[in-house]
Design a protein around this motif. Structure first.
Motif, PDB file in Angstrom:
ATOM      1  N   HIS A  53      57.102  32.752  55.802  1.00  0.00           N
ATOM      2  CA  HIS A  53      56.921  34.430  55.791  1.00  0.00           C
ATOM      3  C   HIS A  53      55.654  34.965  55.250  1.00  0.00           C
ATOM      4  N   TRP A  54      54.658  34.170  54.876  1.00  0.00           N
ATOM      5  CA  TRP A  54      53.570  34.748  54.283  1.00  0.00           C
ATOM      6  C   TRP A  54      52.570  35.447  55.377  1.00  0.00           C
ATOM      7  N   ILE A  55      51.809  36.390  55.169  1.00  0.00           N
ATOM      8  CA  ILE A  55      50.838  36.974  56.183  1.00  0.00           C
ATOM      9  C   ILE A  55      49.460  36.305  55.709  1.00  0.00           C
ATOM     10  N   PRO A  56      48.942  35.418  56.424  1.00  0.00           N
ATOM     11  CA  PRO A  56      47.776  34.770  55.874  1.00  0.00           C
ATOM     12  C   PRO A  56      46.690  35.828  55.414  1.00  0.00           C
ATOM     13  N   GLU A  57      45.967  35.421  54.195  1.00  0.00           N
ATOM     14  CA  GLU A  57      45.013  36.358  53.718  1.00  0.00           C
ATOM     15  C   GLU A  57      43.495  36.113  54.664  1.00  0.00           C
ATOM     16  N   SER A  58      42.864  37.350  54.896  1.00  0.00           N
ATOM     17  CA  SER A  58      41.805  37.043  55.542  1.00  0.00           C
ATOM     18  C   SER A  58      40.525  36.934  54.709  1.00  0.00           C
ATOM     19  N   ALA A  59      40.182  35.643  54.973  1.00  0.00           N
ATOM     20  CA  ALA A  59      38.821  35.563  54.133  1.00  0.00           C
ATOM     21  C   ALA A  59      37.870  36.399  54.509  1.00  0.00           C
ATOM     22  N   GLU A  60      37.536  36.989  55.562  1.00  0.00           N
ATOM     23  CA  GLU A  60      36.369  37.985  56.007  1.00  0.00           C
ATOM     24  C   GLU A  60      36.868  39.017  55.257  1.00  0.00           C
ATOM     25  N   ALA A  61      38.050  39.578  55.271  1.00  0.00           N
ATOM     26  CA  ALA A  61      38.262  40.638  54.478  1.00  0.00           C
ATOM     27  C   ALA A  61      38.131  40.753  52.881  1.00  0.00           C
ATOM     28  N   VAL A  62      38.473  39.505  52.387  1.00  0.00           N
ATOM     29  CA  VAL A  62      38.227  39.503  50.828  1.00  0.00           C
ATOM     30  C   VAL A  62      36.785  39.479  50.802  1.00  0.00           C
ATOM     31  N   THR A  63      35.978  38.602  51.716  1.00  0.00           N
ATOM     32  CA  THR A  63      34.476  38.499  51.230  1.00  0.00           C
ATOM     33  C   THR A  63      33.893  40.177  51.332  1.00  0.00           C
ATOM     34  N   GLN A  64      34.395  40.944  52.370  1.00  0.00           N
ATOM     35  CA  GLN A  64      33.713  42.193  52.665  1.00  0.00           C
ATOM     36  C   GLN A  64      34.246  43.101  51.374  1.00  0.00           C
ATOM     37  N   SER A  65      35.430  42.804  51.009  1.00  0.00           N
ATOM     38  CA  SER A  65      35.677  43.682  49.721  1.00  0.00           C
ATOM     39  C   SER A  65      34.823  43.461  48.416  1.00  0.00           C
ATOM     40  N   PHE A  66      34.294  42.117  48.444  1.00  0.00           N
ATOM     41  CA  PHE A  66      33.603  41.875  47.141  1.00  0.00           C
ATOM     42  C   PHE A  66      31.873  41.831  47.500  1.00  0.00           C
ATOM     43  N   SER A  67      31.815  42.740  48.622  1.00  0.00           N
ATOM     44  CA  SER A  67      30.220  42.642  48.987  1.00  0.00           C
ATOM     45  C   SER A  67      29.779  44.057  48.574  1.00  0.00           C
ATOM     46  N   SER A  68      28.619  44.339  48.657  1.00  0.00           N
ATOM     47  CA  SER A  68      27.752  45.374  48.353  1.00  0.00           C
ATOM     48  C   SER A  68      28.055  46.714  49.265  1.00  0.00           C
ATOM     49  N   ALA A  69      28.876  46.244  50.237  1.00  0.00           N
ATOM     50  CA  ALA A  69      29.341  47.344  51.221  1.00  0.00           C
ATOM     51  C   ALA A  69      30.419  48.203  50.640  1.00  0.00           C
ATOM     52  N   ASN A  70      31.135  47.638  49.700  1.00  0.00           N
ATOM     53  CA  ASN A  70      32.368  48.280  48.977  1.00  0.00           C
ATOM     54  C   ASN A  70      31.690  49.293  47.953  1.00  0.00           C
ATOM     55  N   SER A  71      31.872  50.618  48.208  1.00  0.00           N
ATOM     56  CA  SER A  71      31.272  51.674  47.351  1.00  0.00           C
ATOM     57  C   SER A  71      32.059  51.485  45.814  1.00  0.00           C
ATOM     58  N   TRP A  72      33.091  50.919  45.833  1.00  0.00           N
ATOM     59  CA  TRP A  72      33.764  50.763  44.401  1.00  0.00           C
ATOM     60  C   TRP A  72      32.665  50.506  43.387  1.00  0.00           C
ATOM     61  N   PHE A  73      31.995  49.462  43.705  1.00  0.00           N
ATOM     62  CA  PHE A  73      30.792  48.736  42.711  1.00  0.00           C
ATOM     63  C   PHE A  73      29.871  49.739  42.474  1.00  0.00           C
ATOM     64  N   ASP A  74      29.850  50.963  42.732  1.00  0.00           N
ATOM     65  CA  ASP A  74      28.697  52.026  42.357  1.00  0.00           C
ATOM     66  C   ASP A  74      29.432  52.455  40.888  1.00  0.00           C
ATOM     67  N   GLY A  75      28.971  51.921  39.913  1.00  0.00           N
ATOM     68  CA  GLY A  75      29.136  52.530  38.650  1.00  0.00           C
ATOM     69  C   GLY A  75      30.500  51.582  38.049  1.00  0.00           C
ATOM     70  N   ASN A  76      31.373  50.896  38.902  1.00  0.00           N
ATOM     71  CA  ASN A  76      32.439  49.993  38.031  1.00  0.00           C
ATOM     72  C   ASN A  76      31.869  48.583  37.859  1.00  0.00           C
ATOM     73  N   HIS A  77      32.790  47.770  37.259  1.00  0.00           N
ATOM     74  CA  HIS A  77      32.586  46.662  36.933  1.00  0.00           C
ATOM     75  C   HIS A  77      33.627  45.738  37.325  1.00  0.00           C
ATOM     76  N   ALA A  78      33.283  44.291  37.499  1.00  0.00           N
ATOM     77  CA  ALA A  78      34.146  43.361  38.067  1.00  0.00           C
ATOM     78  C   ALA A  78      33.835  42.061  37.473  1.00  0.00           C
ATOM     79  N   TRP A  79      35.122  41.294  37.210  1.00  0.00           N
ATOM     80  CA  TRP A  79      35.144  39.871  36.707  1.00  0.00           C
ATOM     81  C   TRP A  79      35.995  39.212  37.758  1.00  0.00           C
ATOM     82  N   LEU A  80      35.400  37.588  37.872  1.00  0.00           N
ATOM     83  CA  LEU A  80      36.451  36.728  38.600  1.00  0.00           C
ATOM     84  C   LEU A  80      36.586  35.415  38.048  1.00  0.00           C
TER      85      LEU A  80
END
Length: 371
Positions: free
Chosen positions: A32-59
């Motif tokens: 029943h699970w829709i597999p998570e895309s490794a490419e999409a996750v990597t893209q979200s945590f890249s500098s291409a994601n403008s969310w990182f402009d002024g915001n902070h993350a932790w992993l």
């Protein structure tokens, strides 16, 4: 010995080695699970994601046991609190692994001035958020939270409580529903048509109105929980061509007022899950999906997902959302046999329409705790 990676994170840092493999291990064998895309996750945590402009993350990641990310936007306030979010949350059934990561995430969030922790939310509420609370025997549809049954128990063990509850209401027989929709909407139709121009929305229509949509989305959704605006480029990436390709061109609807201003819209998508779930005979990548290429591959009964809609505040007292809901519903046949009002907050007035005509229910929760 279990490897633990946890700490502040910025684009350019490598994702912890166990971060991407973990969900594939947790859902191994689950059709029943829709597999998570490794490419999409990597893209979200890249500098291409403008969310990182002024915001902070932790992993944080405990190999083979738990993972999560933390997000803090200094300009965001929720209910008088300075919130941090946790997202990309996956865990085994034993709560100790998640508890350790939550302790470290909470310390990091407090160091930035956060006074509450909400989630799961991946970056912002534009993205995946909430956990599923029941009906785990049902396959996940695109955009629906999906997780193992123990996630709510783990969160409660870690000190979280449910902040909001959401539901998907599913009508199992569209043809049976039609007379009720007509009886409900018939007395209102002439008044609605006199005030608004109701148009069916296809992908070309959506793309041609993207700039106008961007300008009105804040007005429509600005009052939603933890809403934070995004820039036009991000909006076009999130809601541009791939989004338009998946849109149902027969049932999605919009309304324009007498001055030609967009007053509201309600979008419908086929449930593409028979092609996306891990158990699909011929798995299709979510990035490749399109109504034109894949709608006819969907088996019957086909489920329509009424899942993205809203009305400009100027027209919420005019009954326009109910009218758009009816207009969408009356376009369902002969294309769909079932319809779902997807993932509506149960205290939202729009939920009443979905509850009125929905036979089945699935429920989801958003969790929080003070720091």
């Amino acid at each position: 010995m279990t490897r633990i990676d946890a700490g502040a994170w910025t684009p350019g840092d490598a994702l912890p080695p166990g971060f991407i493999p973990l969900p594939h291990a947790i859902y191994a064998g689950d059709p029943h699970w829709i597999p998570e895309s490794a490419e999409a996750v990597t893209q979200s945590f890249s500098s291409a994601n403008s969310w990182f402009d002024g915001n902070h993350a932790w992993l944080g990641c405990r190999d083979g046991e738990a993972r999560m990310a933390g997000f803090f936007n200094p300009s965001l306030a929720v209910d008088g609190q300075r919130p941090a979010f946790f997202g990309y949350f996956e865990t085994v059934e034993q709560p100790q692994a998640a508890a350790q990561l939550f302790d470290e995430l909470s310390q990091w969030a407090r160091s930035h001035g956060a006074t509450a922790l909400y989630g799961p939310i991946n970056f912002t509420t534009y993205n995946a958020n909430r956990i599923k609370l029941d009906q785990f025997q049902q396959r996940a549809f695109p955009g629906e939270p999906y997780n193992r049954p123990w996630y709510a128990d783990v969160l409660e063990h870690c000190g979280f409580s449910q902040r909001y509850r959401y539901a998907t209401r599913i009508n199992d027989d569209v043809s049976r529903m039609m007379p009720d929709i007509e009886a409900f909407y018939g007395p209102q139709r002439d008044k609605v048509n006199a005030a608004f121009d109701i148009r069916t929305v296809d992908g070309d229509f959506w793309l041609s109105h993207l700039d106008e949509l961007y300008q009105t989305v804040d007005s429509i959704f600005g009052g939603n929980f933890a809403y934070s605006p995004i820039d036009l480029d991000t909006f076009k990436r999130s809601c541009g061509a791939p989004f338009a390709r998946r849109l149902c061109p027969n049932t999605s609807v919009s309304a324009f007022d007498g001055q030609g201003r967009l007053a509201g819209f309600f979008l419908c998508f086929p449930d593409y899950s028979p092609l996306l779930n891990q158990g699909a005979e011929s798995l299709v990548s979510a990035d490749e999906l399109s109504w034109k290429a894949h709608f006819n591959q969907l088996p019957e009964p086909r489920l329509a997902l009424a899942k993205t809609g809203g009305v400009h505040p100027d027209y919420r007292e005019a009954g326009l959302f109910n009218a758009l809901s009816c207009e969408l519903s009356l376009r369902l046949l002969p294309h769909y046999q079932q319809v779902a009002g997807a993932m509506v907050r149960e205290d939202n007035p729009s939920y009443r329409f979905a509850a009125r005509f929905g036979d089945q229910a699935r429920h989801y929760g958003l969790y929080w705790k003070t720091l």
